[in-house]
Design an enzyme around this catalytic site. Sequence first.
Site, PDB file in Angstrom:
ATOM      1  N   GLY A  73       9.294  44.164  43.907  1.00 37.32           N
ATOM      2  CA  GLY A  73       7.965  44.186  43.343  1.00 37.32           C
ATOM      3  C   GLY A  73       7.968  42.764  42.570  1.00 37.32           C
ATOM      4  O   GLY A  73       6.959  42.008  42.283  1.00 37.32           O
ATOM      5  N   ASN A 160       2.976  51.909  34.077  1.00 38.56           N
ATOM      6  CA  ASN A 160       4.230  52.564  34.262  1.00 38.56           C
ATOM      7  C   ASN A 160       4.805  53.223  32.972  1.00 38.56           C
ATOM      8  O   ASN A 160       5.827  54.093  33.026  1.00 38.56           O
ATOM      9  CB  ASN A 160       5.532  51.372  34.541  1.00 38.56           C
ATOM     10  CG  ASN A 160       5.217  50.193  33.725  1.00 38.56           C
ATOM     11  OD1 ASN A 160       4.589  49.378  33.195  1.00 38.56           O
ATOM     12  ND2 ASN A 160       6.726  49.942  32.927  1.00 38.56           N
ATOM     13  N   HIS A 210      11.464  51.153  46.380  1.00 39.17           N
ATOM     14  CA  HIS A 210      12.507  52.206  45.689  1.00 39.17           C
ATOM     15  C   HIS A 210      11.690  53.082  44.847  1.00 39.17           C
ATOM     16  O   HIS A 210      12.136  53.824  44.117  1.00 39.17           O
ATOM     17  CB  HIS A 210      13.378  51.255  44.937  1.00 39.17           C
ATOM     18  CG  HIS A 210      12.992  50.518  43.625  1.00 39.17           C
ATOM     19  ND1 HIS A 210      13.125  51.070  42.436  1.00 39.17           N
ATOM     20  CD2 HIS A 210      12.417  49.504  43.437  1.00 39.17           C
ATOM     21  CE1 HIS A 210      12.741  50.309  41.323  1.00 39.17           C
ATOM     22  NE2 HIS A 210      12.269  49.311  42.078  1.00 39.17           N
ATOM     23  N   THR A 246      15.601  35.459  55.466  1.00 36.34           N
ATOM     24  CA  THR A 246      15.953  36.386  56.468  1.00 36.34           C
ATOM     25  C   THR A 246      15.458  37.690  55.964  1.00 36.34           C
ATOM     26  O   THR A 246      15.891  38.290  55.126  1.00 36.34           O
ATOM     27  CB  THR A 246      17.394  36.393  56.855  1.00 36.34           C
ATOM     28  OG1 THR A 246      18.125  35.225  57.245  1.00 36.34           O
ATOM     29  CG2 THR A 246      17.649  37.421  57.818  1.00 36.34           C
ATOM     30  N   CYS A 340      14.821  45.549  25.475  1.00 37.41           N
ATOM     31  CA  CYS A 340      15.896  45.179  24.565  1.00 37.41           C
ATOM     32  C   CYS A 340      16.314  43.887  24.704  1.00 37.41           C
ATOM     33  O   CYS A 340      16.543  43.543  25.499  1.00 37.41           O
ATOM     34  CB  CYS A 340      17.137  46.176  24.789  1.00 37.41           C
ATOM     35  SG  CYS A 340      18.570  46.148  23.802  1.00 37.41           S
TER      36      CYS A 340
END
Length: 405
Positions: A73, A160, A210, A246, A340
Site C-alpha cells: 500500500g 484506519n 495483508h 520482478t 512514535c
Amino acid sequence: MKPARISYLDHAATTPMAPAAIEAYAEQLRVVGNPSSLHAAGRRARSVVEAAREELATIYGCRPSEVIFTSGGTEADNLALTGVYRARRAADPQRTRIIISAIEHHAILDPAQALATNEGAHLVVLPVDANGLVDCEALRRELADHAQETALISVMWANNEVGTIQPIRDITALAHQHGVPVHSDAVQAAGHLSLDFAASGLDAMTITAHKVGGPVGVGALIARRELTLAPLLHGGGQERQVRSGTIDAAAIHAWRVAAADLAKNLTQRTTNEQHLRDRLIAGILKSVPDATLRGIDPTGPDAHLRLSSIVHFTFTGCEGDSLIYLLDSHGVQASTGSACQAGIPQPSHVLLAMGLDELTARGALRFSLGASSTQEDIDHVMSVLPLVVERARRAGLATTAPARS
C-alpha cells in the site's frame, strides 16, 4: 508469566493470513519462473499473475488492465500521489496544488509533504469534523477558487484509526466537475466494504494484500487507463510501464485466494464484526463510564459511515502506550493509533484533526476486528480492561505528581 489466552485485536495493522492463502503461497513458491520470461516456466508464472489480476479486477470493480501490482500500500500511495503530481505538473506547470484530508495515513501525508518541500507543490489540507468526516464544502470552495491549479485530490476511503467512512462518490463527482483526478487509499476499507472502483468515480485507488488475509509485501494501485502516471521506479517497466520490478507471482496468487475467500463471505463476516464491535463498545461504556467513543456513533443515523471492525476510545488520565503494554501482559493485543518519533510518543494527528487536545488524544486505544475475532475475545477484553485502565491511571498520576523537596 505467559497469558492463558491471546486475543489478537489489531487487524487494522495486519490480518492473519487465511489458511487457504498460506497453502496457495507455499504451493506457488515451489514453482520456478519469472513472469517476464518467454520460456515455458515464465509463461506459467505469467498465467498465475494474470489470473490473479483478472479475479482481483472482478472483486474490486475495475478492468484487469487497471491493476498495477506494487510491493504494498505504501508504494501504491506514493505512486499515485507523486506519479500523478509529476505527470500533471509536466503537462501544465501551473498545476501545483495537492489536496488531501487531515486524517490521511502517513503513506499519503509524507509524500505530499515531500512534494511540497522538494518539488514546489502547494499542499492543501481539508479539515474534518469531530467524527472524522471530511468537509466537502471546504473542498467545494477550494475547487471553485483553484481548480485550474490543482493536480490531484487524495482522500482515504475509510480511516484506519476511528473507522470513519468518507463520501467518496460525492468527492469524485465534485472533483470531476472541475476536471481534477481523485485517488483514494482504500487499504483499510477493502477488508470490510464491498468496493467498486468503476462506480466510485475514482481515478486511482490503493489496496493491499495483508489487510485481507494475504501476505505482506504485495499490493496494487488501481488506476484508470486514461490517468497519466510518472513512474517512481525505472527498470523493466513490467507493470504498464509505470512500475518496474520482478513481479512476485507467489504473493499475488496468495492474495487472489485470500481476496476471493473474503469477497465470498463478506456479508457474513461484516455482520459478525458489527455484532462483536457493538458488544465491545457497550461493554466498555458500561465498565469504564468515563471512556469516550471516537468516530461515528454506531447507534445513530450515520451508523453506516463507521467500519464494522473499528472500536476506538480515549481514556481520561491514561497514556495509550501504558494501556497497550498492560493489555498485552494480559494477552490482549491492540493498538493506539499514535506514532512514535525518537522514542517520544506523539498524539495521533487524526485525533488532533478531529479537535481533541493533545492530553486527551494521548489516551487513545483502538481495537480492530477481523475474520478470526470471536465472542471469547470480547469477553477476554472486558475481563481485564477495567483493571488495566485503573492501573494506567495510577501510573499516569505517579508520573505527573510533583517531586517532593
